[in-house]
Design an enzyme around this catalytic site. Structure first.
Site: not given
Length: 283
Positions: A101-103
């Protein structure tokens, strides 16, 4: 009232999974071109069938499966519902789920992301989450804390393989490159890792980069995309991972998924790759 046993730390669970199944991590990336190639609609039903066949093909063969969250999000609430089912089924197959998700955000917003992906009661709870440190590694504190509290892990973007990343991630400061500073900070947070197992916090380093950060003080796992169609090789993985090699997850997605929609064809590709990317006690 039955009280469930505490979850083992992510590093210990990763060590067990890699010992049993090798180092290959396969992605589930249902982007529109692949849905079309598989004869599926670009809708939630097509997404669900794509995920079902993917999980049948390899979830029981590899230590970790990495759904690319964006391709589920684009279908709205129905797509997120499919993703919730995928995350559950990965665990049922005995693999670890890595939500790509590369949050990355600050303060209460980052805390909200942490609750969404790393809290036991969340329908999106995963075993590990990819996060971006480019608002500062400290901006991810809520995710580090949540992962520690629930026995989950993080993979922090450090030196990624996309061409646009180089000028930023290679930039030099007092501690060396930006990418090295990220790795060093993640390693510091792994300082209390269980002896013999990696800590819960890892980094993402692409297999195609010519100037990777040093990983000798990471004391944690590595997620390494870029192998196969992007040009990364087994030799590149060994060169970049160094002492982190036994705890490196080599991610392959398109090379496997393009063998679909035939489940048996995908299983054959995964078995061949898994035999190559099994490092055991290598260092």
């Amino acid at each position: 009232m039955t009280v469930s046993a505490p979850r083992a730390p992510f590093g210990e669970r990763l060590r067990s999974a890699v010992s049993a199944r090798g180092n290959l991590c396969v992605g589930i990336d249902p982007h529109p071109a692949l849905l079309e190639a598989w004869g599926l609609g670009a809708d939630a039903d097509g997404l669900a069938e794509f995920a079902r066949r993917s999980l049948e093909a390899f979830a029981d063969l590899v230590p970790a499966v990495k759904p690319q969250v964006a391709f589920f999000e684009e279908h709205g609430s129905a797509g997120i519902g499919v993703l919730e089912q995928v995350l559950d089924r990965i665990g049922e197959a005995g693999a670890l789920s890595v939500a790509d998700a590369k949050r990355g955000d600050i303060g209460s917003t980052m805390a909200g992301y942490a609750r969404a992906w790393l809290r036991d009661s969340s329908p999106l709870a995963c075993d590990a989450l990819t996060v971006s440190p480019y608002l500062g590694v400290g901006s991810l504190d809520a995710a580090f804390e949540a992962a520690s509290d629930t026995g989950r892990g993080l993979f922090v973007l450090a030196r990624t393989s996309n061409p646009e990343a180089g000028p930023l991630q290679r930039s030099l400061g007092s501690a060396g490159s930006v990418a090295q500073a990220v790795v060093d900070e993640v390693g510091r947070r792994n300082g209390t890792a269980t002896p013999g197992a990696p800590g819960p916090f890892g980094v993402v380093v692409g297999a195609t980069v010519a100037d990777p950060p040093r990983l000798d003080a990471l004391h944690g796992p590595v997620l390494m995309p870029g192998v196969g169609e992007q040009g990364g090789t087994l030799e590149d993985v060994r060169r970049i991972a160094g002492p982190a090699l036994p705890h490196t997850l080599v991610n392959v997605s398109r090379h496997v998924l393009r063998a679909g929609p035939d489940v048996d064809a995908m299983r054959t590709v995964v078995r061949d790759l898994a035999a190559q990317y099994r490092f055991g006690g290598d260092s």
